[in-house]
Design an enzyme around this catalytic site. Sequence first.
Site, PDB file in Angstrom:
ATOM      1  N   ASP A   1      -4.343   8.291   9.088  1.00  0.00           N
ATOM      2  CA  ASP A   1      -4.751   7.887  10.492  1.00  0.00           C
ATOM      3  C   ASP A   1      -4.345   8.909  11.706  1.00  0.00           C
ATOM      4  OD1 ASP A   1      -5.339   5.042   9.778  1.00  0.00           O
ATOM      5  OD2 ASP A   1      -3.119   4.531   9.958  1.00  0.00           O
TER       6      ASP A   1
ATOM      7  N   ASP B   1       4.398   0.617  12.016  1.00  0.00           N
ATOM      8  CA  ASP B   1       3.237   0.165  11.353  1.00  0.00           C
ATOM      9  C   ASP B   1       2.936  -1.445  12.022  1.00  0.00           C
ATOM     10  OD1 ASP B   1       2.405   2.306  10.141  1.00  0.00           O
ATOM     11  OD2 ASP B   1       2.776   1.421   8.222  1.00  0.00           O
TER      12      ASP B   1
ATOM     13  N   ARG C   1      -3.513  10.262   3.959  1.00  0.00           N
ATOM     14  CA  ARG C   1      -2.302  10.866   4.184  1.00  0.00           C
ATOM     15  C   ARG C   1      -1.510  11.104   2.721  1.00  0.00           C
ATOM     16  NH1 ARG C   1       0.905  14.335   7.337  1.00  0.00           N
ATOM     17  NH2 ARG C   1       3.156  14.116   7.256  1.00  0.00           N
TER      18      ARG C   1
ATOM     19  N   MET D   1       7.589   6.882  17.664  1.00  0.00           N
ATOM     20  CA  MET D   1       7.262   7.606  16.619  1.00  0.00           C
ATOM     21  C   MET D   1       6.159   8.387  16.658  1.00  0.00           C
ATOM     22  SD  MET D   1       9.078   5.644  13.545  1.00  0.00           S
ATOM     23  CE  MET D   1       9.179   6.746  12.322  1.00  0.00           C
TER      24      MET D   1
ATOM     25  N   LYS E   1       0.801  -1.222  -0.015  1.00  0.00           N
ATOM     26  CA  LYS E   1      -0.074   0.011   0.033  1.00  0.00           C
ATOM     27  C   LYS E   1       0.857   1.142  -0.013  1.00  0.00           C
ATOM     28  CE  LYS E   1      -2.596   2.795   3.482  1.00  0.00           C
ATOM     29  NZ  LYS E   1      -1.691   3.539   3.830  1.00  0.00           N
ATOM     30  N   ASN E   2       2.024   1.213   0.769  1.00  0.00           N
ATOM     31  CA  ASN E   2       2.907   2.400   1.246  1.00  0.00           C
ATOM     32  C   ASN E   2       3.951   2.775   0.062  1.00  0.00           C
ATOM     33  OD1 ASN E   2       1.533   3.285   3.459  1.00  0.00           O
ATOM     34  ND2 ASN E   2       2.890   2.031   4.509  1.00  0.00           N
TER      35      ASN E   2
END
Length: 429
Positions: free
Chosen positions: A117, A312, A93, A334, A21-22
């Site tokens: 998110d 994640d 995002r 983070m 996805k990223n």
Amino acid sequence: MYYRIEGGHPLSGVFTPAGNKNAALPILAGVLLAREPVRLENVPRIRDVETLLHLLEALGVRAEWTAPGVLELSAAGVHRDGYPDPELSGRIRGSVLLAGPMLARTGAFRFVQPGGDFIGRRRLDTHLLALQALGATVEVGDPYLLRAPRLSGASIFLDEPSVTGTENAILAAVTAKGTTELRNAATEPHVQDLCRFLATLGARIEGIGSPHLVIEGVEALGGGTFRIGPDHIETGSIIGLAVATRSNLRIAQVDRTQFDPLRVGFQRLGVRFSWRDADLVVHGAAETEIQPDLGGQIPKIDDGPWPAFPADLTSIALVTATQCRGTVLIHEKMFESRMFFVDKVIAMGARIVLCDPHRAVVVGPSPLRGARLESPDIRAGMAMLIAALAADGTSHVHNIGQIERGYESIHERLGALGARIERVASENR
């Protein structure tokens, strides 16, 4: 819609991770730079991808799903006065990734604060400072306004190794005049995939996979075919699922070059693996025992920029640890709101001490019981789904749109492993 889950049943079979996805989101944004048609393969058909496609289409990109996981795209008709829909931009995002390529392609771009998110503060400073270094002027407001008649290469030290900040800088630099040097760049697998995709189109990028990138600007990018790599976060999610449900599962086509950061974290929980050709076998059926540090000290799983354990996966690791014997500290460094789902897992029976917004001590194993759950974000939602499958009794997981933003048809794919999970219309509950 919500998921109705009957937990407490072991799973079996082979799980194939979807495309990353990223990686898909910045690669789709990169299509804006292509002067010829682009074919993308292994694209996850998830909500975030569909939202970004709507934004791209509003900017003049033509996109068509021609087969499962295959997108044919053309950016020949991109127009200069495009302004992404604020409501759609506020959902993901990834909408911020349009800034670099649109600035490079058209010389100006307007955009609103991106969504995504709610896991803590997520700065835009790294993006804007990098674009300014390449020659852009930035007007901060609602919307932001960027202008740059022509971008020029520069030596840039990013103020933090932001993934999307690095990606925006790369997207802006590949057609900038001259040479760009990016230092302290993010090195995650999805950043590497973006670089390889742009290279397929004709970009000249050296140092892929390192924090030091050298980009020689080219006049324009062409077209080509590119296959998006498998999602290592899905791999980590299924590792956690196997352990939590006491199941032996096989994960197909795992990229070994991306596995070590995951291996180090999960092996601290005592997870055992083996390889069968290119497939990873997770031996989760036997009880898993957390491995103490030297001297019997309590071990820690903490996240960080790649190649550290991925942020994640901290939610997944926390839920996994509830079903392992021993004590472990989960340290989410983070994002200050990532742990805010922990009270729901405690209510299911987990023994967890939330020390502060960043740290939780988990003592396992704890029998979990079914509950009504609400997904706050993609990864916590998947962690709750895993907890529900490990629990005795029936759970209802609501706000599943969050999970489906990042995991393609996850109820069907887990159902194929034997999970008792049903996607139910809310009016039937």
